[in-house]
Design a protein around this motif. Structure first.
Motif, short mmCIF file in Angstrom:
data_model
loop_
_atom_site.label_atom_id
_atom_site.label_comp_id
_atom_site.label_asym_id
_atom_site.label_seq_id
_atom_site.Cartn_x
_atom_site.Cartn_y
_atom_site.Cartn_z
N VAL A 79 0.84 -1.20 0.00
CA VAL A 79 0.00 0.00 0.00
C VAL A 79 0.87 1.25 0.00
O VAL A 79 0.62 2.22 -0.73
N MET A 80 1.93 1.22 0.80
CA MET A 80 2.85 2.36 0.84
C MET A 80 3.60 2.49 -0.48
O MET A 80 3.87 3.61 -0.95
N GLU A 81 3.95 1.38 -1.09
CA GLU A 81 4.63 1.45 -2.39
C GLU A 81 3.71 2.07 -3.45
O GLU A 81 4.17 2.81 -4.32
N SER A 82 2.42 1.76 -3.38
CA SER A 82 1.48 2.35 -4.32
C SER A 82 1.40 3.86 -4.14
O SER A 82 1.33 4.61 -5.12
N VAL A 83 1.42 4.32 -2.89
CA VAL A 83 1.39 5.77 -2.64
C VAL A 83 2.68 6.42 -3.13
O VAL A 83 2.66 7.51 -3.73
N GLN A 84 3.81 5.77 -2.88
CA GLN A 84 5.08 6.34 -3.32
C GLN A 84 5.21 6.39 -4.84
O GLN A 84 5.97 7.21 -5.36
N SER A 85 4.49 5.53 -5.55
CA SER A 85 4.54 5.54 -7.01
C SER A 85 3.68 6.64 -7.62
O SER A 85 3.69 6.80 -8.85
N GLY A 86 2.93 7.40 -6.81
CA GLY A 86 2.16 8.52 -7.32
C GLY A 86 0.68 8.27 -7.45
O GLY A 86 -0.01 9.05 -8.11
N LYS A 87 0.15 7.22 -6.83
CA LYS A 87 -1.27 6.92 -6.92
C LYS A 87 -1.99 7.45 -5.68
O LYS A 87 -1.48 7.36 -4.57
N PRO A 88 -3.19 7.99 -5.85
CA PRO A 88 -3.94 8.49 -4.68
C PRO A 88 -4.45 7.33 -3.82
O PRO A 88 -4.66 6.21 -4.30
N LEU A 89 -4.64 7.64 -2.54
CA LEU A 89 -5.12 6.65 -1.58
C LEU A 89 -6.50 7.08 -1.10
O LEU A 89 -6.65 8.15 -0.50
N VAL A 90 -7.51 6.25 -1.38
CA VAL A 90 -8.90 6.55 -1.03
C VAL A 90 -9.37 5.52 -0.02
O VAL A 90 -9.21 4.31 -0.24
N LEU A 91 -9.94 5.99 1.10
CA LEU A 91 -10.47 5.12 2.14
C LEU A 91 -11.96 5.35 2.28
O LEU A 91 -12.46 6.47 2.09
#
Length: 834
Positions: free
Chosen positions: A599-611
């Protein structure tokens, strides 16, 4: 005279008796109004009125006043929500800037919005975690605050995730064409998912001459009114245009989306990851689990720490606590310092004393009342076992022991050897039992046999054409080494296996369109064995079918409701009345436990995080039904039980569904292919989601590109919805004698005819009948119909069995590639070769 007067005084006046006739008064047309009656009664109500049902009904004026009060309350509520968004008490107005054309520059629009000329105070720090071009904007003039996100359309998953939580979308158009083909594809996905409030922006109109500017705006408005009939087109070339756009965004009417207004959701602005202790968790570091701290503004409903949260694209997780850090974008600024011209002003986040505010804990999760992550029901394989025989079973066993089995055996065979000899009836019974134990294998065999049967229609009629195609393919293989240039490059980018699979699927769809559900009876196996799981129905509409009969093993892993609609209403009402937890507009930090490092790698790659906070039961698996319509852009046939990518509300997953007709009956016919001309119900094993929610179906190619297949909405959750697969056995009338006829080619042995004798027959011309007797041993049978047959008619037999979706649920969806990039690359290579 005096004497007469005295006599008159002594006489008394006449008094009428009880039998005196009493006439009604003259009706002069005047009557009392309701107001006069109320004034005369002075609030008094008769006893008879109080005892009747009318006493409970409100008067006309009371009902009118009550309706006015409800109308005023709703109007005040809408105005309060509208004024609260972007204000001091509400969350910032979240605006996503989306470019719909390759020539449209969304970065230039963001630059104008955060410029000094707009009159706002720009917070140049990256406001949204994972999105590089994002900033906060405070407008003291309007007493509002905004958060702008420049979202690229290359990643469709990220675009849809941001659109799910955005309050407004700003579409950047080209001044001449509006949007291109891929922009139209993005609009189709956004409209199907649910489009929030939006605004259309166009740059470059100031560069056009004044005489042609009006014509360009009229042409562009004509293009946009197809998708946006009531939207206004904003030119954005100056600071004045920017101010008008900000005023419109802050004051426009907000469109409510049902799937997000009933749930608490959040767009991450700051994300931090802390790995678990190797002793406590499953291992620290990048490959292990950890605690994810996500900060952002709560939107929608109140967020409770005991509820589960779903991270779009990653799964469901539990919360440990909720903190309340200081608001990074306050509307009342205490310290503001100017920056370089053209770059806006930075905001220093401090409290009144100039120190950082301390973080306080709002709520901690209670392990005893926190919702569980259990998605599947616990399966007990011994649940149906009986450890002690019943009295009836003991009596049956005693009778079976007394009844000796009589059978013919060779002379000299001992009793021990005779027990190993199996009769034909027993052999058939054992075959049926073994086939019943392997239901999944039969499903696969049914599909394979059905596919072979459907192919036989095209193969029999086109054998000569197939031989010619093979010769042409051989010639092409010989000549392929001699070709070069653009043709060779085009062939290199073609997937031959995918082409063959597409051709096979197209032939099956074409055969199914010409001969619906027709299959050929196998010659190498008895029909009673091949179709032993099928049955006949007297009437598809009225014949009974038990929904709890012969359920598959996967049904023991799912959950179901006694009344899904009643549960949905109760849960949504409780969620609307719940005021406990972090309220709408609060800036909070969520501590999410046992989160993988991916999940953190996805954020670091530039993707938004929606909860999103899940409602009760929304983490559990069940059978979900979706009502979809095939998208006009899709022309390839989509077969049932084919793996598709689903976007359902805040979730996305992969699964293999089945298609069925959308009717109001208690039984629904399965569709082998997704129909282009009618709504279709898609049934799939998936987590429970309470409607309303938008649905998008994608099909992934071998090269990673995902095509939009169908769009629709969530229908219901009902594991007892009966979906029946139909097969049609066809025969040809050999001899016709009035109402009776000899039919052949439906079966090929006498036993199969006697097995299917109770099933009703029908013909393509509307005749109905039944099997009377078998003739010979090669499959000829005598049939009787309600009227005389025609020689060109075809005799049909309908057989049904219940169909279930495959359990292939996968919450991981690979990122899709924009399909326009591959096409552009091929075109550029062709131009270079030319």
């Amino acid at each position: 005279m005096a004497k007469m007067a005295a006599n008159e005084e002594k006489q008394q006046g006449h008094r009428a008796g009880v039998y005196k006739q009493k006439n009604k008064g003259h009706k002069h047309g005047k009557h009392r109004t309701k107001g006069e009656v109320e004034r005369e009664n002075k609030g008094r109500v008769s006893v008879m009125t109080l005892t009747k049902k009318q006493r409970k009904e409100l008067r006309k004026m009371d009902r009118r006043h009550k309706a006015n009060q409800l109308r005023k309350t709703k109007k005040d509520q809408v105005l309060t929500e509208k004024r609260r968004l972007g204000s001091r008490d509400g969350p910032p107005h979240l605006v996503a800037v989306v470019s719909l054309h390759t020539n449209a520059d969304a970065g230039a629009v963001s630059k104008l919005l955060r410029g000094e000329g707009a009159g706002g105070v720009a917070h140049l720090e990256r406001c949204v975690s994972g999105v590089g071009d994002s900033f906060g904007l405070i407008m003291p003039r309007f007493k509002q605050r905004f958060t702008f996100v420049n979202q690229s359309t290359d990643d469709m998953h990220s675009l849809l995730d941001v659109a799910k939580v955005a309050d407004s979308l700003v579409f950047v158009l080209d001044s001449t064409e509006g949007w291109d083909t891929y922009g139209d594809h993005c609009l189709s996905c956004l409209f199907a998912q649910g489009l929030p409030s939006h605004a259309l922006v166009c740059q470059g109109l100031s560069d056009i001459s004044v005489k042609k500017r009006v014509d360009f705006r009229k042409a562009l408005s004509k293009i946009t009114e197809v998708r946006f009939p009531d939207s206004r087109l904003f030119p954005l070339d100056s600071d004045q245009d920017t101010t008008l756009l900000l005023r419109h965004l802050g004051s426009q009417r907000q469109r409510k989306l049902g799937f997000r207004s009933r749930r608490s959701h959040l767009l991450a602005e700051r994300v931090a990851f802390t790995p678990n202790d190797p002793v406590e968790g499953s291992g620290g570091g990048p490959s292990g689990l950890g605690t994810l701290r996500v900060s952002g503004y709560v939107r929608g409903r109140a967020l409770h720490a005991n509820r589960l949260v779903h991270i779009s694209g990653h799964g469901d997780f539990q919360l440990s606590q909720i903190d309340a850090p200081p608001d990074p974008l306050p509307l009342n600024l205490t310290t503001v310092r100017a920056t370089k011209p053209g770059r806006g002003r930075d905001v220093e986040m401090q409290d009144g004393d100039g120190n950082e505010a301390s973080v306080r804990v709002l709520m901690k999760a209670d392990p005893s009342s926190r919702e569980s992550l259990q998605a599947e029901a616990e399966v007990d394989p011994m649940d149906g076992e009986q450890t002690w025989p019943t009295e009836q079973e003991l009596l049956d066993a005693e009778e079976a022991r007394k009844n000796k089995r009589v059978m013919k055996v060779p002379k000299g065979t001992s009793d021990y050897q005779a027990t190993w000899i199996i009769n034909e009836d027993e052999k058939e019974e054992t075959d049926e039992e073994s086939s019943d134990d392997d239901d999944d294998g039969n499903d696969l065999m049914d599909e394979a046999m059905d596919g072979e049967d459907e192919e036989n229609h095209s193969q029999e009629t086109g054998s000569q054409a197939a031989s010619e195609d093979e010769e042409e393919e051989e010639e092409e293989e010989v000549c392929s080494t001699e070709r070069g240039g653009a043709d060779q490059r085009y062939d290199d980018n073609m997937d031959e296996a995918a082409e063959e699979e597409g051709l096979k699927r197209y032939r099956e769809a074409r055969s199914h369109e010409l001969f619906p559900d027709e299959v050929d009876t196998p010659l190498d196996a008895p029909a009673r064995i091949r179709f032993q799981r099928y049955r006949g129905l007297k009437s598809f509409r009225s014949s009974p079918w038990d929904p709890m009969e012969n359920l598959p093993l996967d049904y023991s892993r799912i959950f179901q409701f006694q009344s899904f609609e009643r549960t949905r209403r109760r849960i949504l009402a409780e969620a609307a009345a719940d005021e406990d937890g972090a309220m709408d507009g609060w800036y909070v930090t969520l501590h999410i436990i046992d989160v993988p490092f991916s999940v953190m790698e996805s954020v670091q790659s530039g993707k938004p995080l929606v909860l999103v906070s899940l409602l009760p039961h929304e983490q559990k698996m069940s059978v979900m039904h979706l009502l979809v319509q095939r998208h006009p852009s899709n022309t390839e046939p989509i077969k049932t039980k084919e793996e598709l990518v689903f976007h359902c509300g805040f979730r996305r997953f992969r699964a293999s569904p089945i298609f069925s007709q959308h009717t109001t009956a208690d039984k629904h016919k399965m569709e082998r292919f997704l129909r282009p001309d009618a709504p279709t119900v898609v049934s799939v094993y998936a987590p429970i989601t309470f409607p309303p929610a938008g649905v998008l179906l994608f099909k992934q190619r071998n090269d990673g590109v995902q095509d939009l297949v169908a769009t629709g909405s969530l229908l219901s959750c009902d594991p007892q919805r009966v979906v029946l697969k139909r097969i049609v056995l066809s025969g040809h009338p050999f001899k016709i004698n009035r109402r009776s006829a000899v039919v052949r080619y439906m079966f090929f042995n006498r036993d199969d005819i006697m097995w299917f004798k109770p099933v009703e027959l029908r013909t393509k011309w509307g005749r109905r009948g039944h099997i009377k007797d078998a003739l010979g041993t090669h499959g000829h049978m005598k049939c009787v119909f309600d009227n005389q047959l025609r020689s060109q008619d075809t005799v049909l037999m309908n057989l049904y069995k219940r169909a279930y979706p495959r359990w292939t649920f996968d919450p991981y969806v690979p990122p899709q590639l924009p399909w326009f990039k591959k096409e552009v690359t091929i075109e550029m290579d062709d131009l270079d070769m030319e």
